[in-house]
Design a protein around this motif. Structure first.
Motif, PDB file in Angstrom:
ATOM      1  N   HIS A 133      -6.970  -1.447  -1.701  1.00 54.74           N
ATOM      2  CA  HIS A 133      -6.309  -0.346  -1.498  1.00 54.74           C
ATOM      3  C   HIS A 133      -6.296   0.541  -2.456  1.00 54.74           C
ATOM      4  O   HIS A 133      -6.414   1.630  -1.919  1.00 54.74           O
ATOM      5  CB  HIS A 133      -5.069  -0.970  -0.855  1.00 54.74           C
ATOM      6  CG  HIS A 133      -3.593  -0.879  -1.504  1.00 54.74           C
ATOM      7  ND1 HIS A 133      -3.510  -2.447  -2.635  1.00 54.74           N
ATOM      8  CD2 HIS A 133      -3.018  -0.046  -2.825  1.00 54.74           C
ATOM      9  CE1 HIS A 133      -2.630  -2.839  -2.789  1.00 54.74           C
ATOM     10  NE2 HIS A 133      -2.419  -1.682  -2.924  1.00 54.74           N
ATOM     11  N   GLN A 134      -6.385   0.152  -3.839  1.00 51.49           N
ATOM     12  CA  GLN A 134      -5.789   1.199  -4.895  1.00 51.49           C
ATOM     13  C   GLN A 134      -7.498   1.538  -4.899  1.00 51.49           C
ATOM     14  O   GLN A 134      -7.302   2.730  -5.877  1.00 51.49           O
ATOM     15  CB  GLN A 134      -5.797   0.559  -6.044  1.00 51.49           C
ATOM     16  CG  GLN A 134      -3.511   0.568  -5.793  1.00 51.49           C
ATOM     17  CD  GLN A 134      -3.325   0.572  -6.599  1.00 51.49           C
ATOM     18  OE1 GLN A 134      -3.762  -0.710  -7.729  1.00 51.49           O
ATOM     19  NE2 GLN A 134      -2.171   1.082  -7.135  1.00 51.49           N
ATOM     20  N   THR A 178      -7.118  10.547  -4.374  1.00 52.47           N
ATOM     21  CA  THR A 178      -6.934  10.718  -4.585  1.00 52.47           C
ATOM     22  C   THR A 178      -7.116  11.966  -4.929  1.00 52.47           C
ATOM     23  O   THR A 178      -7.039  12.827  -5.692  1.00 52.47           O
ATOM     24  CB  THR A 178      -5.022  10.162  -5.208  1.00 52.47           C
ATOM     25  OG1 THR A 178      -4.875   9.172  -4.351  1.00 52.47           O
ATOM     26  CG2 THR A 178      -4.638  11.490  -5.943  1.00 52.47           C
ATOM     27  N   LEU A 194       0.920   3.687  -3.374  1.00 56.68           N
ATOM     28  CA  LEU A 194       0.806   5.505  -2.913  1.00 56.68           C
ATOM     29  C   LEU A 194       2.054   6.295  -3.000  1.00 56.68           C
ATOM     30  O   LEU A 194       1.068   7.357  -3.108  1.00 56.68           O
ATOM     31  CB  LEU A 194       0.604   5.748  -0.607  1.00 56.68           C
ATOM     32  CG  LEU A 194       0.213   7.125  -0.165  1.00 56.68           C
ATOM     33  CD1 LEU A 194      -1.238   7.785  -1.196  1.00 56.68           C
ATOM     34  CD2 LEU A 194      -0.182   7.394   1.182  1.00 56.68           C
ATOM     35  N   THR A 207      -6.199   7.506   3.736  1.00 54.71           N
ATOM     36  CA  THR A 207      -6.556   6.392   2.599  1.00 54.71           C
ATOM     37  C   THR A 207      -6.424   4.499   3.390  1.00 54.71           C
ATOM     38  O   THR A 207      -6.490   3.749   3.633  1.00 54.71           O
ATOM     39  CB  THR A 207      -5.369   5.939   2.049  1.00 54.71           C
ATOM     40  OG1 THR A 207      -4.169   6.683   2.410  1.00 54.71           O
ATOM     41  CG2 THR A 207      -6.058   7.239  -0.016  1.00 54.71           C
ATOM     42  N   TYR A 250       0.951  -1.700  -0.200  1.00 58.81           N
ATOM     43  CA  TYR A 250       0.203  -0.060   0.079  1.00 58.81           C
ATOM     44  C   TYR A 250       0.682   1.714   0.487  1.00 58.81           C
ATOM     45  O   TYR A 250       0.270   2.380  -0.429  1.00 58.81           O
ATOM     46  CB  TYR A 250      -1.360  -0.252   0.693  1.00 58.81           C
ATOM     47  CG  TYR A 250      -1.382   1.369   1.711  1.00 58.81           C
ATOM     48  CD1 TYR A 250      -2.630   2.305   1.056  1.00 58.81           C
ATOM     49  CD2 TYR A 250      -0.750   2.404   3.049  1.00 58.81           C
ATOM     50  CE1 TYR A 250      -2.847   3.472   1.628  1.00 58.81           C
ATOM     51  CE2 TYR A 250      -0.637   3.039   3.479  1.00 58.81           C
ATOM     52  CZ  TYR A 250      -2.072   3.947   2.933  1.00 58.81           C
ATOM     53  OH  TYR A 250      -1.910   4.875   3.306  1.00 58.81           O
ATOM     54  N   ILE A 292      -7.704   4.139  -2.541  1.00 56.00           N
ATOM     55  CA  ILE A 292      -6.146   5.571  -3.105  1.00 56.00           C
ATOM     56  C   ILE A 292      -6.889   6.331  -3.968  1.00 56.00           C
ATOM     57  O   ILE A 292      -7.229   7.272  -4.263  1.00 56.00           O
ATOM     58  CB  ILE A 292      -5.298   4.576  -3.808  1.00 56.00           C
ATOM     59  CG1 ILE A 292      -4.197   4.086  -1.692  1.00 56.00           C
ATOM     60  CG2 ILE A 292      -3.781   5.633  -4.049  1.00 56.00           C
ATOM     61  CD1 ILE A 292      -3.235   3.764  -2.095  1.00 56.00           C
TER      62      ILE A 292
END
Length: 521
Positions: free
Chosen positions: A435-436, A443, A77, A462, A73, A439
């Protein structure tokens, strides 16, 4: 489908969490004659493993997997904060450092671009190799509890199902990057932007699941031949080429046959678990061989991969095409090394404190060097000709030393299981996948707001959201099956029809249809 009580847990952690549940509860509630007969037939089917005891579960592996998943992660990031014009992997976000306004406090918007790029290079050197290595160790433990067929089926549910589900659903959170600030502004519609994701069939982080699924299916027969629970005879009737009727002889009659046609470990022929352990010991026993043999092979493969642009420039396109795939060979090799070291663990393990710290520090230094090369070289991550050899040797030896040192130190310091291990370990697979999903949307919105887009704030927001979403997935009933987690025994998924393959067939069909529509519409 039932299995013996040995199914209670995987003895060593990997990115995967267990798919098949224990029989303890089922056996308590099963009183019918039909279920008794079914259990008897199942035990007979898995007779090769019924008397074998797997290694005990290692809490240190669980701890490594928890922090390793969070490290992935941090890697993704940090990519957002790369220097201008150096965003790799097709990242569609604008450079965040170029968006800083004059009114932002420089102390809260410290330019971390080159630090972020160095950190990503450092992580890239060892993070995915460690995933493959731990997966290889887990394969050795899992085969104590499963037949070859059960092992292959399990990999379908744990790996292929979440990969297809992620490929189908995961494009939507990624496409939200369309709404982030772009300079110059995008001249296409959101539909065209989204359609491009489906056309390319981008797996994003799920590429690891595809690789691991293919490696597992490719190596399962090889693993079972060399596994003590599946091949108990000290002198196997198998020929070195893997068949009962060999095309040449029981032993290879020339070097070419030995290298390309035979059951072997690093070209040392063997057809029994005992012979396999002997071959592993021959190559890896002792600290010097344990470092130089795997590290040297990995380094040569990494160097050859980095020389791909040079081979193209001088006209050796054939070698350039071959060298492009050497990273895949590295992942396959370290996956096999995970299985091999687990099988011969009591002979080749290095547990000394000095050994652990020496390997770990040496690995950190080499991986740091690899990250430095990522910063000073003009090609992020993929290196040109000048630093190809340095980067290749740094990553090859660095990843092996880092992995070996980490496992040695963790084994000494995390020998006792804690209550939080199981909870966070179960969250690891969902966290890796989603996790993305967190993100990207965060973002896309945060890039419009000064201060909110700074690294510390993005890290906090996040992390909390991805952790909370992962925890909810572990409590989501049948839905958790699509994230590689075992559903409860009352769940309708995957179901008994077609040996439980109905969900994967449906998902595969939907993915094919979406690909066709994306290309035709």
């Amino acid at each position: 489908m039932t299995e013996p009580a040995l199914l209670k847990s995987d003895s060593e952690g990997t990115l995967e969490t267990k798919y098949l549940l224990t029989n303890s509860e089922a056996e308590k509630s099963a009183g019918s004659e039909h279920e008794a007969e079914q259990n008897t037939s199942t035990l007979a089917e898995i007779s090769p493993v019924e008397n074998m005891q797997p290694p005990p579960r290692r809490p240190d592996i669980d701890v490594i997997m928890i922090f390793l998943t969070y490290g992935i992660y941090l890697f993704h990031l940090s990519v957002i904060y790369f220097p201008p014009n150096r965003i790799p992997y097709g990242n569609k976000y604008p450079n965040i450092t170029a968006l800083r306004t004059g009114g932002e406090d420089p102390f809260t918007t410290v330019n971390l671009s080159y630090v972020a790029e160095w950190f990503a290079g450092f992580m890239y050197a060892w993070n995915m190799p460690m995933f493959f290595y731990l997966s290889g160790r887990n394969a050795y433990s899992a085969l104590f509890r499963r037949t070859e067929t059960h092992f292959r089926d399990q990999r379908v549910h744990r790996l292929l199902v979440p990969m297809l589900f992620f490929t189908l659903v995961g494009q939507l959170p990624y496409s939200v990057s369309y709404f982030s600030p772009h300079t110059p502004p995008l001249e296409i519609s959101y539909w065209e932007y989204l359609r491009a994701y489906f056309i390319t069939f981008d797996l994003h982080v799920a590429w690891f699941l595809l690789y691991l699924f293919l490696f597992s299916q490719l190596m399962t027969y090889w693993f079972t031949v060399f596994h003590p629970a599946h091949n108990k005879s000290e002198s196997s009737e198998l020929s070195c080429c893997g068949s009962y009727v060999c095309c040449c002889s029981i032993r290879p009659f020339n070097y070419f046959t030995r290298v390309f046609c035979c059951l072997n470990f690093l070209f040392r022929p063997t057809t029994t678990p005992e012979g396999f352990v002997s071959a592993v010991r021959w190559f890896l026993e002792g600290p010097i061989k344990f470092v130089l043999v795997p590290g040297g092979i990995l380094a040569l493969l990494e160097v050859s991969h980095n020389l791909t642009p040079f081979m193209t420039i001088i006209g050796l396109k054939f070698f350039a095409i071959f060298f492009q795939f050497t990273t895949t060979f590295c992942y396959l090799l370290i996956f096999v090394l995970g299985y091999a070291t687990a099988s011969a663990d009591k002979f080749i393990k290095q547990e000394g404190r000095l050994w652990g710290w020496t390997c770990f520090i040496s690995g950190v230094i080499l991986c740091v060097l690899y990250g430095v090369v990522a910063v000073i070289d003009k090609h992020p991550i993929q290196y040109g000709t000048k630093l190809a050899i340095v980067a290749g040797f740094a990553r090859g030896f660095g990843q092996w030393l880092f992995i070996s040192g980490s496992l040695s130190l963790a084994r000494r310091n995390f020998a006792v299981a804690k209550s939080w291990h199981s909870t966070f370990r179960e969250m690891a697979m969902p966290f890796y996948l989603v996790h993305q999903w967190v993100i990207n949307p965060v973002t896309a919105g945060a890039l419009w707001v000064p201060y909110l887009r700074t690294f510390p704030v993005m890290l906090l927001i996040t992390s909390v959201l991805a952790g909370a979403l992962s925890f909810l997935i572990t409590r989501s009933g049948p839905v958790r099956y699509f994230f590689g987690l075992p559903p409860s025994k009352e769940s309708c998924l995957p179901g008994p029809q077609l040996r439980g393959f109905v969900p994967v067939l449906v998902l595969a069909g939907i993915v094919i249809v979406t690909q066709l529509l994306a290309h035709l519409l």
